[in-house]
Motif scaffolding. Structure first.
Motif, PDB file in Angstrom:
ATOM      1  N   PHE A 228       0.856  -1.185   0.000  1.00  0.00           N
ATOM      2  CA  PHE A 228       0.000   0.000   0.000  1.00  0.00           C
ATOM      3  C   PHE A 228       0.891   1.233   0.000  1.00  0.00           C
ATOM      4  O   PHE A 228       2.031   1.202   0.451  1.00  0.00           O
ATOM      5  CB  PHE A 228      -0.947   0.004   1.204  1.00  0.00           C
ATOM      6  N   ASP A 229       0.358   2.325  -0.518  1.00  0.00           N
ATOM      7  CA  ASP A 229       1.157   3.543  -0.684  1.00  0.00           C
ATOM      8  C   ASP A 229       0.214   4.734  -0.713  1.00  0.00           C
ATOM      9  O   ASP A 229      -0.776   4.725  -1.442  1.00  0.00           O
ATOM     10  CB  ASP A 229       1.958   3.452  -1.987  1.00  0.00           C
ATOM     11  N   GLU A 230       0.503   5.742   0.105  1.00  0.00           N
ATOM     12  CA  GLU A 230      -0.372   6.919   0.129  1.00  0.00           C
ATOM     13  C   GLU A 230       0.402   8.117   0.670  1.00  0.00           C
ATOM     14  O   GLU A 230       1.266   7.980   1.535  1.00  0.00           O
ATOM     15  CB  GLU A 230      -1.604   6.650   0.990  1.00  0.00           C
ATOM     16  N   SER A 231       0.069   9.294   0.161  1.00  0.00           N
ATOM     17  CA  SER A 231       0.650  10.551   0.644  1.00  0.00           C
ATOM     18  C   SER A 231      -0.475  11.543   0.862  1.00  0.00           C
ATOM     19  O   SER A 231      -1.385  11.665   0.034  1.00  0.00           O
ATOM     20  CB  SER A 231       1.656  11.111  -0.365  1.00  0.00           C
ATOM     21  N   ARG A 232      -0.387  12.251   1.994  1.00  0.00           N
ATOM     22  CA  ARG A 232      -1.419  13.239   2.302  1.00  0.00           C
ATOM     23  C   ARG A 232      -0.894  14.200   3.359  1.00  0.00           C
ATOM     24  O   ARG A 232      -0.345  13.773   4.374  1.00  0.00           O
ATOM     25  CB  ARG A 232      -2.674  12.547   2.815  1.00  0.00           C
ATOM     26  N   GLY A 233      -1.052  15.491   3.119  1.00  0.00           N
ATOM     27  CA  GLY A 233      -0.720  16.488   4.110  1.00  0.00           C
ATOM     28  C   GLY A 233       0.716  16.436   4.598  1.00  0.00           C
ATOM     29  O   GLY A 233       0.978  16.603   5.791  1.00  0.00           O
ATOM     30  N   GLY A 234       1.656  16.186   3.696  1.00  0.00           N
ATOM     31  CA  GLY A 234       3.054  16.126   4.094  1.00  0.00           C
ATOM     32  C   GLY A 234       3.455  14.820   4.754  1.00  0.00           C
ATOM     33  O   GLY A 234       4.575  14.690   5.268  1.00  0.00           O
ATOM     34  N   ILE A 235       2.567  13.821   4.749  1.00  0.00           N
ATOM     35  CA  ILE A 235       2.842  12.506   5.336  1.00  0.00           C
ATOM     36  C   ILE A 235       2.821  11.470   4.218  1.00  0.00           C
ATOM     37  O   ILE A 235       1.872  11.408   3.435  1.00  0.00           O
ATOM     38  CB  ILE A 235       1.792  12.137   6.401  1.00  0.00           C
ATOM     39  N   SER A 236       3.862  10.687   4.136  1.00  0.00           N
ATOM     40  CA  SER A 236       3.927   9.601   3.158  1.00  0.00           C
ATOM     41  C   SER A 236       3.999   8.279   3.898  1.00  0.00           C
ATOM     42  O   SER A 236       4.755   8.140   4.859  1.00  0.00           O
ATOM     43  CB  SER A 236       5.149   9.757   2.250  1.00  0.00           C
ATOM     44  N   VAL A 237       3.211   7.319   3.447  1.00  0.00           N
ATOM     45  CA  VAL A 237       3.236   5.993   4.043  1.00  0.00           C
ATOM     46  C   VAL A 237       3.356   4.959   2.930  1.00  0.00           C
ATOM     47  O   VAL A 237       2.688   5.050   1.901  1.00  0.00           O
ATOM     48  CB  VAL A 237       1.979   5.727   4.902  1.00  0.00           C
ATOM     49  N   TYR A 238       4.261   4.033   3.145  1.00  0.00           N
ATOM     50  CA  TYR A 238       4.438   2.911   2.223  1.00  0.00           C
ATOM     51  C   TYR A 238       4.591   1.666   3.075  1.00  0.00           C
ATOM     52  O   TYR A 238       5.181   1.724   4.175  1.00  0.00           O
ATOM     53  CB  TYR A 238       5.686   3.094   1.356  1.00  0.00           C
ATOM     54  N   GLY A 239       4.060   0.556   2.608  1.00  0.00           N
ATOM     55  CA  GLY A 239       4.214  -0.640   3.424  1.00  0.00           C
ATOM     56  C   GLY A 239       3.643  -1.875   2.795  1.00  0.00           C
ATOM     57  O   GLY A 239       3.137  -1.880   1.665  1.00  0.00           O
ATOM     58  N   LEU A 290       5.524  -1.082   8.071  1.00  0.00           N
ATOM     59  CA  LEU A 290       4.973   0.255   7.898  1.00  0.00           C
ATOM     60  C   LEU A 290       6.118   1.265   7.856  1.00  0.00           C
ATOM     61  O   LEU A 290       6.874   1.407   8.811  1.00  0.00           O
ATOM     62  CB  LEU A 290       4.035   0.556   9.069  1.00  0.00           C
ATOM     63  N   TYR A 291       6.247   1.969   6.721  1.00  0.00           N
ATOM     64  CA  TYR A 291       7.301   2.965   6.530  1.00  0.00           C
ATOM     65  C   TYR A 291       6.653   4.336   6.377  1.00  0.00           C
ATOM     66  O   TYR A 291       5.917   4.578   5.413  1.00  0.00           O
ATOM     67  CB  TYR A 291       8.128   2.645   5.292  1.00  0.00           C
ATOM     68  N   LEU A 292       6.914   5.217   7.327  1.00  0.00           N
ATOM     69  CA  LEU A 292       6.350   6.564   7.284  1.00  0.00           C
ATOM     70  C   LEU A 292       7.455   7.596   7.114  1.00  0.00           C
ATOM     71  O   LEU A 292       8.532   7.470   7.710  1.00  0.00           O
ATOM     72  CB  LEU A 292       5.580   6.879   8.560  1.00  0.00           C
ATOM     73  N   THR A 293       7.151   8.604   6.330  1.00  0.00           N
ATOM     74  CA  THR A 293       8.034   9.758   6.188  1.00  0.00           C
ATOM     75  C   THR A 293       7.240  10.994   6.570  1.00  0.00           C
ATOM     76  O   THR A 293       6.203  11.285   5.950  1.00  0.00           O
ATOM     77  CB  THR A 293       8.552   9.888   4.743  1.00  0.00           C
ATOM     78  N   VAL A 294       7.694  11.678   7.598  1.00  0.00           N
ATOM     79  CA  VAL A 294       7.012  12.881   8.071  1.00  0.00           C
ATOM     80  C   VAL A 294       8.045  13.989   8.224  1.00  0.00           C
ATOM     81  O   VAL A 294       9.251  13.730   8.303  1.00  0.00           O
ATOM     82  CB  VAL A 294       6.287  12.639   9.415  1.00  0.00           C
ATOM     83  N   ASP A 295       7.570  15.194   8.287  1.00  0.00           N
ATOM     84  CA  ASP A 295       8.458  16.332   8.515  1.00  0.00           C
ATOM     85  C   ASP A 295       9.136  16.149   9.872  1.00  0.00           C
ATOM     86  O   ASP A 295       8.473  15.902  10.883  1.00  0.00           O
ATOM     87  CB  ASP A 295       7.639  17.616   8.495  1.00  0.00           C
ATOM     88  N   SER A 296      10.462  16.254   9.902  1.00  0.00           N
ATOM     89  CA  SER A 296      11.203  16.020  11.141  1.00  0.00           C
ATOM     90  C   SER A 296      10.800  16.979  12.250  1.00  0.00           C
ATOM     91  O   SER A 296      10.990  16.680  13.435  1.00  0.00           O
ATOM     92  CB  SER A 296      12.713  16.135  10.875  1.00  0.00           C
ATOM     93  N   ARG A 297      10.206  18.120  11.893  1.00  0.00           N
ATOM     94  CA  ARG A 297       9.747  19.069  12.913  1.00  0.00           C
ATOM     95  C   ARG A 297       8.433  18.632  13.561  1.00  0.00           C
ATOM     96  O   ARG A 297       8.035  19.198  14.574  1.00  0.00           O
ATOM     97  CB  ARG A 297       9.582  20.459  12.298  1.00  0.00           C
TER      98      ARG A 297
END
Length: 614
Positions: A228-239, A290-297
Motif C-alpha cells: 500500500f502507498d499513500e501521501s497526504r498532508g506532508g505525510i507519506s506511508v508505504y508498506g 509500515l514505513y512513514l516519512t514525516v516532517d522532522s519538525r
C-alpha cells in the motif's frame, strides 16, 4: 551536615547505562546507529555468547581521527547536533551523545578507527582506544580501514544488572531482532551477522524494501503480503501487510519505521488493526511493515532513552492516513471465503411452526441459512477439507430419538406419551443443529448444550500435544524445507527436542532452514511457517528461563490453536460425536487453553424461566 551530594562521573555513567543499555541487543542497536550515521555501505555484527562475552560492530564508514576517537566517549559528546534547533530537526539516528559513554561504563570497550580522508602519502592513520569500566586504559596508533567497536564482558562491573539478563538463546533472539529491524529500515546497506564465529545472516545490499523482506523471510512469506502507498498532508506511508488468511497468532512480525528509524507506537499499530477489523479472526494478528516519512519538525524522538518511542505533533492525521491506506488495499484485495453450506443428504421437510403446519413463515425464512432446517448436519455431509480431525469413526448404532412433531406420539422405550415435564432420554449419539459456523446445539439429559467446536477441538489437541501421546503422526514422503527468519530459526534450533515431543520432527538444514520430517496429522495442511514462527514467539514469552512445564503449556497452546477446526468448516454428525467424547476425556473439558468456555449448558429449568413458565 548536607545530605545531598554530587555523584561521581563513574556512577553517573552507570546510571545512564541503566537507561540506555538494557541488554546486549541495546548495544548492537546503538553501535549500528553510529555506523549508519557514519555513512557505511557494509556493516558486520559479531556476537559471542549472545553478546554477553563479545559484541563487535565493524563498518566501512567515515571513521574518526585521534581527537574524535578520544572525545566520543565523553558524556553528551556528539557530532550530530550543535544547537537547540537541531534537536527539533533531526536527520540522524543518534544525537544525544550518551550511548558510547554508557556502553564504556559497563564493559571493556575497544575502538579501532581511521578517517576516510587519506593523507598525501596514501596511508590512513588510525587510532585504537581502550576503555575499561569508563576508565581510559590505552591509546595507540595504527593503520586501519573503517571503524570497529569491540565490547567485551558486558555488565562485568554491574553484577546486579547482569543477573537480570535472560537465557543466552533469548538474548541472542533480541540481538538478531535488532539487526533485522535495522536492516529492514536500511535496505540499501549490506548487513552480516556472525554468531559464535559462525556466519548466521548475510544480507547483500538490496534495491527495494520487498527485496530485503525476501532476503530475510523468504519469497513465500513475501507472496502473502499486499503493498500500500499513500501521501497526504506532508505525510507519506508505504508498506506491506497480510493478505487474507496469512495472519499470525502473535504480533511478533510487525515493524514500524518513521524517517528510517524503527519505533514502537500503539496508535499506528491500532490503525492497522482497525483496517483489518472486519476481516481479522479473533486471536489473530496481521503481519505488517509500515514505513512513514514525516516532517522532522513534526516528530520528537527525544522522549525515550532507547529512542524506540516517539511523540507526533499530528497523531490523528497519521492514524487516518495509515488506516485509510491499509484498509483500501486490504479490502480491495479481499476475496470472501464462502461458508461451507453443502446441503446434507437425507433432509426432510422443515419443522412446522405452531399455527402454520408444514410451513415456514416468510419472516422466519428470511433469517435462515440455506440448508434444510430439519436435517441434522452430518447426514451425508463431507468432512471439512484441509482438516484431519480424526473424528471419522464408524457411525453410531441408531437409537430411539425425539423427532419434531412427536409431541403427542409414543416414543419406543417410554411407557407414556411425551409431555412438557417428562425428561428426555439421554443418548450417546447426538443430533446437532449448527448455529452459524462455529456453534453446534444438541440435547442433553436435562436440557441442551451449545458447543464451540473450535474451542473444544483446541482443548483436545492441546492436551495431546502437551502430554506427547495420542497424536496421529503424519510422516512426510518428502521432507519439507521451511525457511524462517534467522532470529526464529536460532531459537527453534535450540528447542528441537521440545518440538519432537509434540510430534513435529525437525532438523537443522543450513542457516535459517529447518527440515520437517513428520508432524501431527492435524497439522498436515497447516501453514508451517506461521506455526513455527508462533512457537518461537511463545518461547520468547516464556523468557527461555521458565520451567519446562510452562514452556510446554505455551507452545502446545499455540500449535493447538493453529491445528484446531475453524469456522466455515462444519463437522459431520459422527465427527461432532467423536469430538464430544474426546473432550469429555480431557482434564478440563469446560475451557479451551486460553480460558474460553468450550460448552454452555441450558437446563430445562433455565428454558422454563426464559419462557416465563416458572
Amino acid at each position: 551536615m548536607p545530605v545531598i551530594e554530587l555523584l561521581s562521573d563513574s556512577l553517573i555513567n552507570k546510571i545512564a547505562a541503566g537507561e540506555v543499555i538494557e541488554r546486549p541487543a541495546s548495544v548492537v542497536r546503538e553501535l549500528l546507529d553510529n555506523s549508519l550515521d557514519a555513512g557505511c555501505t557494509e556493516v558486520t555484527v559479531e556476537a559471542v555468547n549472545a553478546g554477553i562475552r563479545l559484541i563487535r560492530v565493524s563498518d566501512d564508514g567515515g571513521g574518526m581521527g585521534r581527537e574524535d576517537a578520544l572525545n566520543c566517549f565523553a558524556r553528551h559528546a556528539t557530532s550530530k547536533i550543535r544547537t537547540e534547533d537541531d534537536l527539533l530537526n533531526l536527520a540522524t539516528m543518534g544525537f544525544r551523545g550518551e550511548a558510547l559513554s554508557s556502553i564504556a561504563a559497563v564493559s571493556r570497550l575497544t575502538i579501532t578507527t581511521a578517517p576516510r580522508v587519506e593523507d598525501p602519502s596514501g596511508i590512513r592513520p588510525g587510532t585504537v582506544v581502550e576503555i575499561h569500566g569508563g576508565v581510559l586504559k590505552s591509546v595507540k596508533d595504527g593503520v586501519f580501514d573503517g571503524t570497529s567497536m569491540e565490547v567485551r564482558d558486558l555488565f562485568y562491573n554491574t553484577p546486579a544488572r547482569k543477573k537480570f539478563l535472560k537465557s543466552p538463546s533469548t538474548e541472542l533472539y533480541h540481538v538478531m531482532d535488532a539487526v533485522t529491524r535495522c536492516s529492514l529500515a536500511n535496505f540499501a546497506t549490506g548487513f552480516r551477522l556472525v554468531v559464535d564465529e559462525k556466519e548466521s545472516l548475510v544480507l547483500p545490499r538490496a534495491q527495494s524494501v520487498e527485496e530485503r523482506i525476501s532476503q530475510i523471510f523468504g519469497n513465500a512469506f513475501l507472496k502473502g503480503l499486499v503493498t500500500f502507498d499513500e501521501s497526504r498532508g506532508g505525510i507519506s506511508v508505504y508498506g506491506l501487510s497480510s493478505k487474507e488468511g496469512t495472519y499470525r497468532k502473535s504480533g511478533q512480525e510487525q515493524y514500524i519505521f518513521v524517517n528510517g528509524r524503527p519505533i514502537r507506537d500503539n496508535t499506528l499499530r491500532h490503525a492497522v488493526y482497525q483496517a483489518y477489523k472486519e476481516l481479522l479472526p479473533s486471536g489473530s494478528h496481521p503481519v505488517f511493515f509500515l514505513y512513514l516519512t514525516v516532517d522532522s519538525r513534526d516528530v520528537d524522538f527525544n522522549v525515550h532513552p532507547a529512542k524506540m518511542e516517539v511523540r507526533f505533533a499530528n497523531k490523528d492525521t497519521l492514524f487516518q492516513v495509515v488506516h485509510g491506506a491499509v484498509k483500501r488495499k486490504v479490502v480491495s484485495s479481499h476475496v470472501p471465503l464462502p461458508l461451507n453450506t453443502t446441503v446434507p443428504s437425507g433432509g426432510g421437510e422443515a419443522p412446522a411452526i405452531p399455527g402454520q403446519p408444514g410451513q415456514i413463515s416468510q419472516t422466519a425464512r428470511s433469517t435462515q441459512t440455506d440448508w434444510p432446517l430439519s436435517a441434522p448436519f452430518g447426514q451425508g455431509a463431507p468432512a471439512p477439507s484441509g482438516q484431519d480431525l480424526e473424528y471419522g469413526g464408524p457411525a453410531p448404532v441408531p437409537q430411539p430419538r425425539y423427532e419434531p412433531g412427536q409431541l403427542s406420539t409414543e416414543v419406543p422405550g417410554l411407557p407414556h406419551k411425551l409431555a412438557e415435564a417428562i425428561p428426555m432420554p439421554y443418548l450417546q449419539s447426538h443430533d446437532f443443529i449448527y448455529v452459524g459456523d462455529v456453534f453446534a446445539v444438541y440435547a442433553t439429559l436435562d436440557g441442551m448444550a451449545i458447543i464451540d467446536h473450535h474451542a473444544a477441538h483446541e482443548r483436545v489437541l492441546y492436551e495431546k500435544l502437551r502430554e506427547g501421546f495420542g497424536l496421529a503422526e503424519y510422516r512426510l514422503l518428502f521432507p519439507l524445507q521451511v525457511r524462517l527468519p534467522q532470529k526464529e530459526f536460532s531459537l527453534l534450533a535450540t528447542n528441537v527436542e521440545e518440538l519432537r515431543h509434540m510430534g513435529i520432527d525437525v532438523e537443522e538444514f543450513g542457516s535459517g532452514t529447518l527440515i520437517v520430517k513428520a508432524l501431527p496429522a492435524a497439522l498436515k495442511d497447516a501453514d508451517l511457517i506461521a506455526i513455527l514462527s508462533d512457537v518461537a514467539a511463545a518461547l520468547i514469552e516464556t523468557g527461555g528461563t521458565s520451567p519446562i512445564e510452562e514452556t510446554k503449556n505455551v507452545v502446545a497452546g499455540r500449535i493447538a490453536c493453529h491445528a484446531s477446526v475453524r469456522g466455515k468448516n462444519l463437522l459431520a454428525k459422527d465427527e461432532l460425536n467423536r469430538l464430544i467424547a474426546d473432550l469429555d476425556s480431557t482434564k478440563d473439558p469446560h475451557h479451551c487453553p486460553h480460558g474460553r468456555p468450550t460448552r454452555i449448558y441450558l437446563t430445562q429449568d433455565d428454558l422454563r424461566k426464559m419462557f416465563k413458565r416458572k
